[in-house]
Design an enzyme around this catalytic site. Structure first.
Site, mmCIF file in Angstrom:
data_model
loop_
_atom_site.group_PDB
_atom_site.id
_atom_site.type_symbol
_atom_site.label_atom_id
_atom_site.label_comp_id
_atom_site.label_asym_id
_atom_site.label_seq_id
_atom_site.Cartn_x
_atom_site.Cartn_y
_atom_site.Cartn_z
ATOM 1 N N SER A 134 24.792 29.233 -0.852
ATOM 2 C CA SER A 134 24.099 27.959 -1.042
ATOM 3 C C SER A 134 23.770 27.356 0.307
ATOM 4 O O SER A 134 24.487 27.591 1.296
ATOM 5 C CB SER A 134 24.996 26.998 -1.832
ATOM 6 O OG SER A 134 24.467 25.685 -1.819
ATOM 7 N N TYR A 147 33.320 22.817 -2.518
ATOM 8 C CA TYR A 147 32.180 23.714 -2.735
ATOM 9 C C TYR A 147 31.481 24.004 -1.413
ATOM 10 O O TYR A 147 31.176 25.156 -1.092
ATOM 11 C CB TYR A 147 31.208 23.087 -3.729
ATOM 12 C CG TYR A 147 30.011 23.965 -4.042
ATOM 13 C CD1 TYR A 147 30.121 25.023 -4.935
ATOM 14 C CD2 TYR A 147 28.775 23.736 -3.436
ATOM 15 C CE1 TYR A 147 29.031 25.837 -5.221
ATOM 16 C CE2 TYR A 147 27.683 24.540 -3.716
ATOM 17 C CZ TYR A 147 27.815 25.586 -4.614
ATOM 18 O OH TYR A 147 26.738 26.397 -4.896
#
Length: 235
Positions: A134, A147
């Site tokens: 990501s 995350y």
């Protein structure tokens, strides 16, 4: 992780390219079976297996199942991922257990899958690993601190492993931002998703967020087409 979303789309594209596929899921068995059926319809031999990549024994079982069925592993796509949608304004919603679970799946799980598959990938002489990461790991923005940390770890591991496993194995990562998928809507709600989507449409160079198919196509290109590319974080 190939029951839904990017994972299912990637499995189907690989099946259409002539790959046989092992479809791993953790919870969504019904959707995993739909993904399996689509891959079979595309002509692939398939395996369906439940597992938790945070558990090293499950990672080894996944690799062993593939080798027992096909005698080899040509590519590994690390797509399993979890998060919690907790911003900096709500620190108390994060505890050590949550942090460790996200790191365990996203970062440790990716490493464990690479470790158990690497000997088989090396044996082919032209193996490929693609980590679905990501932009959170590069830009420091995302659904939560754990995350962001986990994807930063995945990005750093991608660069290290590209050197460590060369020349027999290429290692790359795709690092999308907002994806128009159920995962984001479930995490931030429809209203929140529409706000973030509007920001992307206003500020992103291409004027839109990613689709599931956009990401899957990038993954499959890195697996099957980018024969001279390794150590890249495709943003």
């Amino acid at each position: 992780g190939s029951a839904t979303g990017v994972g299912a789309a990637t499995a189907l594209l690989l099946a259409q390219r002539g790959y046989d596929v092992l479809i791993k899921y953790s919870k969504s068995e019904a959707e995993a079976r739909q993904s399996e059926a689509a891959c079979r319809a595309a002509g692939a031999d398939t395996l369906l297996q439940r597992g938790d990549v945070a558990d090293d024994a499950d990672c080894k079982a996944l690799a062993q199942a593939a080798v027992a069925r096909w005698g080899r592993i040509d590519a590994l796509v690390n797509n399993a991922g979890v998060s919690t949608f907790t911003g900096a304004a709500n620190w108390d919603a994060l505890d050590a257990q949550t942090f460790q679970r996200i790191l365990g799946v996203n970062a440790v799980g990716s490493f464990q899958m690479v470790r158990t598959c690497a000997p088989h990938l090396k044996a082919t002489g032209d193996g490929a690993i693609v980590n679905v990461s990501s932009i959170a790991g590069s830009l420091g923005i995302g659904s939560s601190v754990p995350y962001i940390a986990s994807k930063g770890a995945v990005n750093a591991m991608t660069l290290y492993l590209a050197r460590a496993l060369a020349p027999e194995i290429r290692v790359n990562a795709v690092c999308p931002g907002l994806i128009t998928s159920r995962w984001f809507v479930d995490g931030i709600g429809q209203e929140g998703f529409e706000k973030v989507k509007a920001t992307y449409e206003r500020t992103a160079p291409l004027g839109r967020p990613f689709t599931i198919d956009d990401v899957a196509e990038a993954v499959v290109w890195l697996v099957d087409g980018a024969r001279t590319v390794t150590g890249e974080l495709v943003l």
